[in-house]
Design a protein around this motif. Structure first.
Motif, short mmCIF file in Angstrom:
data_model
loop_
_atom_site.label_atom_id
_atom_site.label_comp_id
_atom_site.label_asym_id
_atom_site.label_seq_id
_atom_site.Cartn_x
_atom_site.Cartn_y
_atom_site.Cartn_z
N VAL A 28 35.92 38.83 37.85
CA VAL A 28 36.27 39.29 36.51
C VAL A 28 35.42 38.52 35.51
O VAL A 28 35.31 37.30 35.58
N ARG A 29 34.81 39.23 34.58
CA ARG A 29 33.96 38.59 33.57
C ARG A 29 34.62 38.66 32.20
O ARG A 29 34.99 39.74 31.73
N ARG A 30 34.80 37.49 31.59
CA ARG A 30 35.30 37.39 30.21
C ARG A 30 34.09 37.42 29.29
O ARG A 30 33.27 36.52 29.30
N ASN A 31 34.00 38.44 28.45
CA ASN A 31 32.74 38.74 27.77
C ASN A 31 32.54 38.04 26.43
O ASN A 31 31.52 38.29 25.77
N GLU A 55 35.75 42.61 32.04
CA GLU A 55 35.29 43.65 32.95
C GLU A 55 35.43 43.16 34.38
O GLU A 55 35.07 42.02 34.69
N MET A 56 35.97 44.00 35.26
CA MET A 56 35.99 43.70 36.69
C MET A 56 34.65 44.17 37.24
O MET A 56 34.34 45.36 37.23
N ILE A 57 33.83 43.25 37.71
CA ILE A 57 32.48 43.60 38.14
C ILE A 57 32.33 43.59 39.65
O ILE A 57 31.28 44.00 40.16
N GLY A 70 27.25 53.67 40.16
CA GLY A 70 26.86 54.25 38.88
C GLY A 70 27.99 54.91 38.12
O GLY A 70 27.74 55.55 37.09
N GLY A 71 29.24 54.75 38.60
CA GLY A 71 30.40 55.32 37.91
C GLY A 71 30.84 54.47 36.74
O GLY A 71 30.18 53.49 36.37
N PRO A 72 31.97 54.81 36.14
CA PRO A 72 32.44 54.08 34.95
C PRO A 72 32.81 52.63 35.26
O PRO A 72 33.25 52.30 36.37
N ALA A 73 32.63 51.78 34.28
CA ALA A 73 32.99 50.37 34.41
C ALA A 73 34.50 50.21 34.33
O ALA A 73 35.20 51.01 33.71
N SER A 74 35.00 49.16 34.99
CA SER A 74 36.44 48.84 34.97
C SER A 74 36.65 47.76 33.92
O SER A 74 36.39 46.58 34.16
N GLU A 84 46.75 24.39 31.13
CA GLU A 84 46.50 24.23 29.70
C GLU A 84 47.08 25.40 28.91
O GLU A 84 46.98 25.43 27.69
N GLY A 85 47.65 26.39 29.61
CA GLY A 85 48.23 27.53 28.91
C GLY A 85 48.47 28.69 29.85
O GLY A 85 48.48 28.54 31.07
N THR A 86 48.69 29.87 29.27
CA THR A 86 48.94 31.08 30.03
C THR A 86 47.97 32.18 29.59
O THR A 86 47.31 32.06 28.55
N PHE A 87 47.89 33.23 30.39
CA PHE A 87 47.07 34.38 29.99
C PHE A 87 47.72 35.66 30.50
O PHE A 87 48.43 35.67 31.51
N SER A 88 47.47 36.73 29.77
CA SER A 88 47.89 38.08 30.16
C SER A 88 46.67 38.99 30.10
O SER A 88 45.78 38.78 29.27
N SER A 89 46.62 39.99 30.97
CA SER A 89 45.44 40.83 31.01
C SER A 89 45.78 42.22 31.52
O SER A 89 46.83 42.44 32.12
N PHE A 90 44.87 43.17 31.23
CA PHE A 90 44.96 44.49 31.85
C PHE A 90 43.55 45.01 32.09
O PHE A 90 42.60 44.66 31.37
N PHE A 91 43.42 45.82 33.14
CA PHE A 91 42.16 46.46 33.49
C PHE A 91 42.43 47.92 33.80
O PHE A 91 43.40 48.25 34.47
#
Length: 256
Positions: free
Chosen positions: A64-67, A82-84, A112-116, A136-143
């Motif tokens: 997973v890339r944090r952009n 983005e999930m790469i 070559g399909g859509p990015a996640s 050091e903390g928490t995180f929440s995410s969605f893909f």
């Protein structure tokens, strides 16, 4: 302790030493980069259990890339993600429409399909103590994950192409990697790295790296679950076993 572990420990110590005595500055940031993850038991799709197929480094099967950098000075901050990479294999033979076999999950983006893509919100919780495993903390995410289900191999015929929105709430993160965790060093601004060597850490600005503390699960209302933890560098004996298993799988695929 093996030489590889000693060497890795020395590299980590050198990278972390510069900021080891510093405290938070006025502006607090989590620096952009990549998270290298390994799939755990409990991962299911369509009623079938799946396991990871390493893409590397180490036993990484999900990246997973944090952009962007995230400003968490006064509270939660958000970054596009983005999930790469994603490589999964069914634990046992199943049938997703093309006959009973082992089935594989890969991202549509590799053909070559859509990015996640999606977003991640990072919440601060405690000062950086430079100790692994103390959050050091928490995180929440969605893909929005665009994936293919392939028969027999990672490049096998596509049985199904779909997308699912996977999300997690309240997982923990640390600014310090755990022992044996996959380390990909790079300069600040290198989004493919997870441990950055030239972070700004002074009384005005304090930049931190980001390492998810697992296990945690990304879920969908349909019942799909992707359970992961931070990827690690296996011992040489484990690497040999993984290599042998992948070689056997490749031979079975060619025979078919």
């Amino acid at each position: 302790m093996k030489f590889s572990q000693c060497f890795r420990g020395a590299v980590l110590s050198a990278l972390l030493l510069a900021g080891s005595q510093l405290s938070f500055g006025a502006n607090l940031f989590v620096i952009g980069g990549s998270d290298f993850l390994a799939t755990l038991p409990g991962t299911t799709f369509g009623g079938a259990a799946f396991q990871g197929v390493p893409v590397g480094p180490g036993n990484t099967d999900t990246i997973v890339r944090r952009n962007s950098d995230v400003n968490i000075t006064s509270g939660p901050g958000t970054t596009p993600v983005e999930m790469i990479a994603l490589q999964l294999m069914s634990v046992a033979p199943v049938d997703f429409g093309l006959g009973v076999d082992f089935y594989f999950i890969t991202l549509q983006s590799v053909r070559g399909g859509p990015a996640s893509t999606g977003s991640m919100t990072i919440t601060p919780g405690a000062p950086d103590d430079h100790l692994p495993g103390t959050p050091e903390g928490t995180f929440s995410s969605f893909f929005d994950v665009f994936f293919d289900v392939r028969k027999g191999a990672l490049n096998g015929p596509i049985a199904l192409s779909e997308d699912l929105v996977l999300s997690n709430q309240g997982a923990f993160w640390d600014a310090t990697p755990a022992p044996l965790e996959v380390i990909v060093p790079g300069l600040a601004g290198d989004l493919n790295a997870n441990l950055h060597t030239n972070k700004i850490q002074n009384t005005d600005t304090y930049q931190m790296d980001f390492f998810p503390i697992g296990p945690f699960s990304e879920t969908h209302p349909s019942g799909a679950v992707h359970t992961v933890t931070g990827a690690t560098i296996p011992e040489p004996e484990t690497l040999l076993l993984i290599g042998a298993a992948l070689l056997l799988l490749s031979r079975l695929s060619r025979r078919k």
